[in-house]
Design an enzyme around this catalytic site. Sequence first.
Site, PDB file in Angstrom:
ATOM      1  N   GLY A 281      42.831  43.717  42.852  1.00  0.00           N
ATOM      2  CA  GLY A 281      41.448  43.275  42.938  1.00  0.00           C
ATOM      3  C   GLY A 281      41.348  41.785  42.724  1.00  0.00           C
ATOM      4  O   GLY A 281      42.350  41.091  42.505  1.00  0.00           O
TER       5      GLY A 281
ATOM      6  N   SER B 123      40.691  38.797  40.545  1.00  0.00           N
ATOM      7  CA  SER B 123      40.929  38.728  39.094  1.00  0.00           C
ATOM      8  C   SER B 123      40.193  37.573  38.426  1.00  0.00           C
ATOM      9  O   SER B 123      40.416  37.300  37.239  1.00  0.00           O
ATOM     10  CB  SER B 123      42.432  38.629  38.821  1.00  0.00           C
ATOM     11  OG  SER B 123      42.957  37.481  39.452  1.00  0.00           O
TER      12      SER B 123
ATOM     13  N   TYR C 172      32.512  39.230  38.218  1.00  0.00           N
ATOM     14  CA  TYR C 172      33.848  39.798  37.982  1.00  0.00           C
ATOM     15  C   TYR C 172      33.817  40.776  36.799  1.00  0.00           C
ATOM     16  O   TYR C 172      34.257  41.931  36.907  1.00  0.00           O
ATOM     17  CB  TYR C 172      34.840  38.656  37.734  1.00  0.00           C
ATOM     18  CG  TYR C 172      36.145  39.089  37.123  1.00  0.00           C
ATOM     19  CD1 TYR C 172      37.031  39.896  37.847  1.00  0.00           C
ATOM     20  CD2 TYR C 172      36.493  38.721  35.822  1.00  0.00           C
ATOM     21  CE1 TYR C 172      38.228  40.307  37.277  1.00  0.00           C
ATOM     22  CE2 TYR C 172      37.681  39.117  35.256  1.00  0.00           C
ATOM     23  CZ  TYR C 172      38.550  39.919  35.992  1.00  0.00           C
ATOM     24  OH  TYR C 172      39.736  40.338  35.427  1.00  0.00           O
TER      25      TYR C 172
HETATM   26  P1  NAI Z   1      46.287  38.593  40.305  1.00  0.00           P
HETATM   27  O1  NAI Z   1      45.135  37.940  40.973  1.00  0.00           O
HETATM   28  O2  NAI Z   1      47.524  37.782  40.087  1.00  0.00           O
HETATM   29  O3  NAI Z   1      46.708  39.919  41.105  1.00  0.00           O
HETATM   30  C1  NAI Z   1      45.765  40.746  41.745  1.00  0.00           C
HETATM   31  C2  NAI Z   1      46.450  41.317  42.971  1.00  0.00           C
HETATM   32  O4  NAI Z   1      45.518  42.182  43.633  1.00  0.00           O
HETATM   33  C3  NAI Z   1      46.860  40.246  44.001  1.00  0.00           C
HETATM   34  O5  NAI Z   1      48.240  40.336  44.284  1.00  0.00           O
HETATM   35  C4  NAI Z   1      45.996  40.525  45.204  1.00  0.00           C
HETATM   36  O6  NAI Z   1      46.658  40.283  46.446  1.00  0.00           O
HETATM   37  C5  NAI Z   1      45.678  41.997  45.029  1.00  0.00           C
HETATM   38  N1  NAI Z   1      44.433  42.360  45.699  1.00  0.00           N
HETATM   39  C6  NAI Z   1      43.245  41.709  45.644  1.00  0.00           C
HETATM   40  N2  NAI Z   1      42.343  42.314  46.418  1.00  0.00           N
HETATM   41  C7  NAI Z   1      42.956  43.383  46.963  1.00  0.00           C
HETATM   42  C8  NAI Z   1      42.538  44.392  47.870  1.00  0.00           C
HETATM   43  N3  NAI Z   1      41.296  44.411  48.358  1.00  0.00           N
HETATM   44  N4  NAI Z   1      43.427  45.329  48.231  1.00  0.00           N
HETATM   45  C9  NAI Z   1      44.698  45.307  47.767  1.00  0.00           C
HETATM   46  N5  NAI Z   1      45.160  44.364  46.900  1.00  0.00           N
HETATM   47  C10 NAI Z   1      44.291  43.416  46.504  1.00  0.00           C
HETATM   48  O7  NAI Z   1      45.726  39.149  38.934  1.00  0.00           O
HETATM   49  P2  NAI Z   1      46.545  39.571  37.632  1.00  0.00           P
HETATM   50  O8  NAI Z   1      46.457  38.497  36.632  1.00  0.00           O
HETATM   51  O9  NAI Z   1      47.865  40.081  38.033  1.00  0.00           O
HETATM   52  O10 NAI Z   1      45.649  40.772  37.097  1.00  0.00           O
HETATM   53  C11 NAI Z   1      45.882  42.103  37.521  1.00  0.00           C
HETATM   54  C12 NAI Z   1      44.662  42.943  37.148  1.00  0.00           C
HETATM   55  O11 NAI Z   1      44.464  42.898  35.746  1.00  0.00           O
HETATM   56  C13 NAI Z   1      43.376  42.473  37.802  1.00  0.00           C
HETATM   57  O12 NAI Z   1      42.584  43.605  38.119  1.00  0.00           O
HETATM   58  C14 NAI Z   1      42.705  41.680  36.710  1.00  0.00           C
HETATM   59  O13 NAI Z   1      41.303  41.693  36.862  1.00  0.00           O
HETATM   60  C15 NAI Z   1      43.159  42.427  35.474  1.00  0.00           C
HETATM   61  N6  NAI Z   1      43.213  41.563  34.295  1.00  0.00           N
HETATM   62  C16 NAI Z   1      44.233  40.659  34.168  1.00  0.00           C
HETATM   63  C17 NAI Z   1      44.313  39.879  33.044  1.00  0.00           C
HETATM   64  C18 NAI Z   1      45.477  38.955  32.820  1.00  0.00           C
HETATM   65  O14 NAI Z   1      45.559  38.397  31.734  1.00  0.00           O
HETATM   66  N7  NAI Z   1      46.387  38.779  33.760  1.00  0.00           N
HETATM   67  C19 NAI Z   1      43.257  39.908  32.011  1.00  0.00           C
HETATM   68  C20 NAI Z   1      42.240  40.899  32.252  1.00  0.00           C
HETATM   69  C21 NAI Z   1      42.236  41.703  33.356  1.00  0.00           C
HETATM   70  C1  15L Z   2      40.913  37.926  33.117  1.00  0.00           C
HETATM   71  O1  15L Z   2      40.238  38.936  33.276  1.00  0.00           O
HETATM   72  C2  15L Z   2      41.604  37.253  34.240  1.00  0.00           C
HETATM   73  O2  15L Z   2      41.982  38.157  35.260  1.00  0.00           O
HETATM   74  C3  15L Z   2      42.820  36.471  33.782  1.00  0.00           C
HETATM   75  O3  15L Z   2      43.263  35.631  34.849  1.00  0.00           O
HETATM   76  C4  15L Z   2      42.501  35.630  32.548  1.00  0.00           C
HETATM   77  O4  15L Z   2      41.570  34.654  32.900  1.00  0.00           O
HETATM   78  C5  15L Z   2      41.950  36.515  31.445  1.00  0.00           C
HETATM   79  O5  15L Z   2      40.884  37.331  31.901  1.00  0.00           O
HETATM   80  C6  15L Z   2      41.428  35.706  30.242  1.00  0.00           C
HETATM   81  O6  15L Z   2      40.301  35.923  29.812  1.00  0.00           O
HETATM   82  O7  15L Z   2      42.201  34.897  29.722  1.00  0.00           O
END
Ligand code: NAI
Ligand code: 15L
Length: 269
Positions: A71, A73, A138
């Site tokens: 999704g 992010s 978001y």
């Molecule tokens: P990211 O942006 O690096 O990865 C998200 C992935 O989802 C991307 O590879 C993108 O191509 C894919 N994507 C987006 N739209 C899509 C669609 N319509 N169909 C198929 N794939 C799609 O984000 P990250 O950091 O890896 O986060 C992963 C999940 O965890 C997200 O849902 C994010 O909201 C959630 N999250 C992450 C945090 C973090 O600290 N990394 C904190 C809070 C939540």
């Molecule tokens: C999220 O939900 C985002 O996907 C991640 O990229 C960070 O920004 C994280 O929250 C955060 O609050 O640090």
Amino acid sequence: MPAPRTVLLTGAAGGLGTLMRDLLPAYGYELRLLDLRPIDDAPDAIVADLADRDAVREAVRGVDAIVHLAGISLESSFEKILGANIEGTYHLYEAAREEGVARIVFASSNHAVGYAPRPRGDAPLIPIDTPHRPDTFYGLSKAFGEDLAQLYWDRHGLETVSVRIGSCFAEPTSVRMLSLWMSPADGARLFHAALTAEHVGHTIVYGSSANTRLWWDLSSARALGYEPQDDSEPYAEKLIAEQGELDPENIAHAHLGGHFVNDPPIWPY
Ligand code: NAI
Ligand code: 15L
């Protein structure tokens, strides 16, 4: 539920997906990968948009559980968030229901409750039952995902653990993250606990390491069997020297969601 073996990992090309591709197989899972973007070192990964209901249904077929990370992010327009995060998550839940998948681990976010004031001094930790207070479209989509998970549990018996992830990166990079950091290894521990705990129904947990400066209550995560091993504190001295302590007069410092409450980072695509 018997321990899942085959797990669909959506968002597998992303930051967290890449970390979990490395870490989750050690727990015995066979991962099926899905993302909008191809993954160089995983030619078998399914390249599909969550908008494509047929592709999503096929991706879900035969797996024991799903870790749903795909999704947008960061913050974006309502229309883009609606497609990727709201309709996309709905398509995944419908596919899981139709294919009889027993459990989803949903990547929710601290931004579902980003306007919750961060605790100061001796104030109690932010409780799990704090009301939704999304700080962005978001965050609103994550609040929707949690409610969708509740509906699919109540109506269809599909279990979900919604993990309100703090900040899961290799290292914390801000003073705020000292409170919200989830080390990648603890992230894998928490996802494993969420995949294997018995009778979760729909359980909401906060996702972070056992940080000294913790802002929220990890008890529902621990009740799943999660035992965090890491703490951001070794990074504190350097980050505070560089950035200063959090300023209570600064709106971004006063809320859980940080700069998402007034100047959110925008999804670049
Ligand atoms: P990211 O942006 O690096 O990865 C998200 C992935 O989802 C991307 O590879 C993108 O191509 C894919 N994507 C987006 N739209 C899509 C669609 N319509 N169909 C198929 N794939 C799609 O984000 P990250 O950091 O890896 O986060 C992963 C999940 O965890 C997200 O849902 C994010 O909201 C959630 N999250 C992450 C945090 C973090 O600290 N990394 C904190 C809070 C939540
Ligand atoms: C999220 O939900 C985002 O996907 C991640 O990229 C960070 O920004 C994280 O929250 C955060 O609050 O640090």
